[in-house]
Design an enzyme around this catalytic site. Structure first.
Site, PDB file in Angstrom:
ATOM      1  N   GLN A 234      -4.217   3.741  18.575  1.00  0.00           N
ATOM      2  CA  GLN A 234      -5.334   3.615  17.644  1.00  0.00           C
ATOM      3  C   GLN A 234      -6.260   2.507  18.115  1.00  0.00           C
ATOM      4  OE1 GLN A 234      -3.166   5.318  13.634  1.00  0.00           O
ATOM      5  NE2 GLN A 234      -3.891   3.247  13.599  1.00  0.00           N
TER       6      GLN A 234
ATOM      7  N   HIS B 103      -7.137   6.143  10.361  1.00  0.00           N
ATOM      8  CA  HIS B 103      -6.015   5.525   9.614  1.00  0.00           C
ATOM      9  C   HIS B 103      -6.556   4.788   8.378  1.00  0.00           C
ATOM     10  CE1 HIS B 103      -1.984   3.174  10.136  1.00  0.00           C
ATOM     11  NE2 HIS B 103      -2.214   3.496   8.879  1.00  0.00           N
TER      12      HIS B 103
ATOM     13  N   ASN C 232       0.819  -1.217   0.000  1.00  0.00           N
ATOM     14  CA  ASN C 232       0.000   0.000   0.000  1.00  0.00           C
ATOM     15  C   ASN C 232       0.855   1.271   0.000  1.00  0.00           C
ATOM     16  OD1 ASN C 232       0.931  -0.110   2.605  1.00  0.00           O
ATOM     17  ND2 ASN C 232      -1.050  -0.501   3.556  1.00  0.00           N
TER      18      ASN C 232
ATOM     19  N   ARG D  41       3.504   7.278  11.215  1.00  0.00           N
ATOM     20  CA  ARG D  41       2.981   6.794  12.483  1.00  0.00           C
ATOM     21  C   ARG D  41       2.799   7.989  13.417  1.00  0.00           C
ATOM     22  NH1 ARG D  41       1.531   3.130  10.040  1.00  0.00           N
ATOM     23  NH2 ARG D  41       2.047   0.929  10.289  1.00  0.00           N
TER      24      ARG D  41
END
Ligand code: NDP
Length: 400
Positions: free
Chosen positions: A314, A333, A147, A285
């Site tokens: 998260q 995210h 990704n 991050r």
């Protein structure tokens, strides 16, 4: 036979999709550096379907169960009463995602004596305590490149969104207004601006390539320098340190992994070295930035905008200051989990599982830890350490 526990994000609020906006996704066979996309022996899903949420199951159930393995899929991952906490005790393999990270801490590893393999369905294995993985002989693998381009596209979108003041302008329309001066009072062109990336790996380099046609001046810092031909082709300025780079940049994009060297790299001191009114886009991050220092720099005007999709922990607690700070363009995210990306990382997880069960080597480019040390891409791009500290705060989200 193995027990595989897989932690995925929740299904959509209005139910698992039964149809999609588009009928297909482009087929990509190779990444820009020539690496092939995942090569499992087969897949049991149609690319373009939702695979990353619980009911999507990464398309793995048929494959695993037909080979005699047991497969538990859950989104319940935080706190002592979570499904993960109960199921991990006799799990052999854990699959988790950076988007909804199952924090695999040293305590959890200690409760899971059979655990041998932690697969990240995506890129970035900082939610696994790498030191503990090294000490416990775990293999940690991720689906490198799956990704990276998805994120690079997102970074470009967010840079343009911040600099051109897109989100507030859109909001004026939905509020029924036509407030041009309000919209443009913070709107600029990126043309001629200096943009720098912290790290020029797969994402960082793809961002630079995509920004080149905008006639921006391109800068980078990385542990390893790019080949001279690439520097020349993109007219790149290389900096020895992050401090040197941020001093001259209008826009900084953060594209390095989170590990002990990069945790809280953007603290109050680093932010004070940036040009007043710069923008930061961080899709790497959340913990690479100091949460409160970012909010304070936006309040004071030291930085003009902050966007990204990564938080710590998260899911972000509902009172996380990044939800409410001024001039931000945060999303949950999502950048690496478009439907297009899901097809690649689901296939990549299947490839890793096939290698594991068939006793074939996992591609070097997927390995982070193996044989009690950093391995493969992990040995090049990570450093030993643990970045999971504080992750227990994630339980606050579902408790709220
Ligand atoms: P790569 O491994 O291709 O690139 C990482 C780069 O970071 C490497 O070039 C590495 O350097 C460099 N690096 C490591 N430490 C430092 C440091 N201290 N200072 C400067 N550079 C450093 O990974 P990707 O580009 O594909 O992904 C990068 C990160 O982006 C991931 O680790 C992940 O955290 C995040 N990500 C986020 C996603 C999202 O959905 N938001 C999805 C995918 C990734 P070298 O190898 O030269 O040592």
């Amino acid at each position: 036979m193995a027990k595989v526990v897989c932690v995925l994000y929740e299904d959509p609020e209005d139910g698992f999709p039964s149809s999609y906006a588009r009928d297909d996704v482009p087929r990509i066979a190779q990444y820009p550096d020539g690496q092939t996309t995942p090569t499992p022996s087969g897949i049991d899903f149609t690319p373009g379907e939702m695979l990353g949420s619980v009911s999507g199951e990464l398309g793995l159930r048929k494959y695993l169960e037909s080979n005699g393995h047991s497969f538990v899929v859950t989104s319940s991952k935080d706190g002592p009463d979570s499904v993960l906490e109960k199921e991990i005790v006799d799990a052999d393999i854990v699959i988790s995602q950076p988007f909804w990270p199952a924090y695999i801490t040293a305590e959890r590893m200690a409760k899971a004596p059979n655990l041998k393999l932690a697969i990240t369905a995506g890129i970035g294995s900082d939610h696994v305590d790498l030191d503990a993985a090294i000490n416990n002989g775990l293999t940690v693998a991720e689906v490198t490149f799956c990704n990276s381009i998805s994120v690079a596209e997102h970074v470009v979108m967010m840079i343009l969104g911040l600099v051109r003041n897109y989100i507030p302008s859109y909001q004026w329309v939905t509020k029924g207004g036509w407030n041009i001066a309000d919209c443009v009072a913070r709107s600029y062109d990126v043309e001629g601006m200096h943009v720098g990336t912290v790290a020029s790996g797969r994402i960082g380099l793809a961002v630079l390539r995509r920004l080149k046609p905008f006639d921006m001046h391109l800068h980078y810092v990385d542990r390893h320098r790019l080949p001279r031909e690439v520097e020349q082709e993109l007219n790149l300025t290389h900096h020895e340190t992050v401090e040197d780079m941020v001093k001259v940049c209008d826009v900084v994009t953060i594209n390095c992994p989170l590990h002990s060297e990069t945790e809280h790299l953007f603290d109050a001191d680093m932010l004070s070295k940036m040009k007043r009114g710069s923008y930061i886009v961080n899709t790497a991050r959340g913990k690479i930035c100091d949460r409160d220092a970012i909010a304070a720099a936006l309040e004071s005007g030291q930085i003009a905008g902050y966007a990204g999709d990564v938080w710590f922990p998260q899911p972000a607690p509902r009172d996380h200051v990044w939800r409410t700070m001024p001039h931000h363009g945060m999303t949950p995210h999502i950048s690496g989990t478009s439907l297009s990306a899901q097809a690649r990382y689901a296939a990549g997880v299947r490839e890793i599982l096939e290698c594991w069960f068939e006793d074939r080597p996992i591609r070097d480019e997927y390995l982070i830890v193996q044989g009690g040390k950093l391995a493969g891409v992990g040995a090049r791009s990570y450093s030993e350490g643990d970045a999971t500290g504080g992750s227990e705060e994630a339980a606050k989200f579902s408790a709220a």
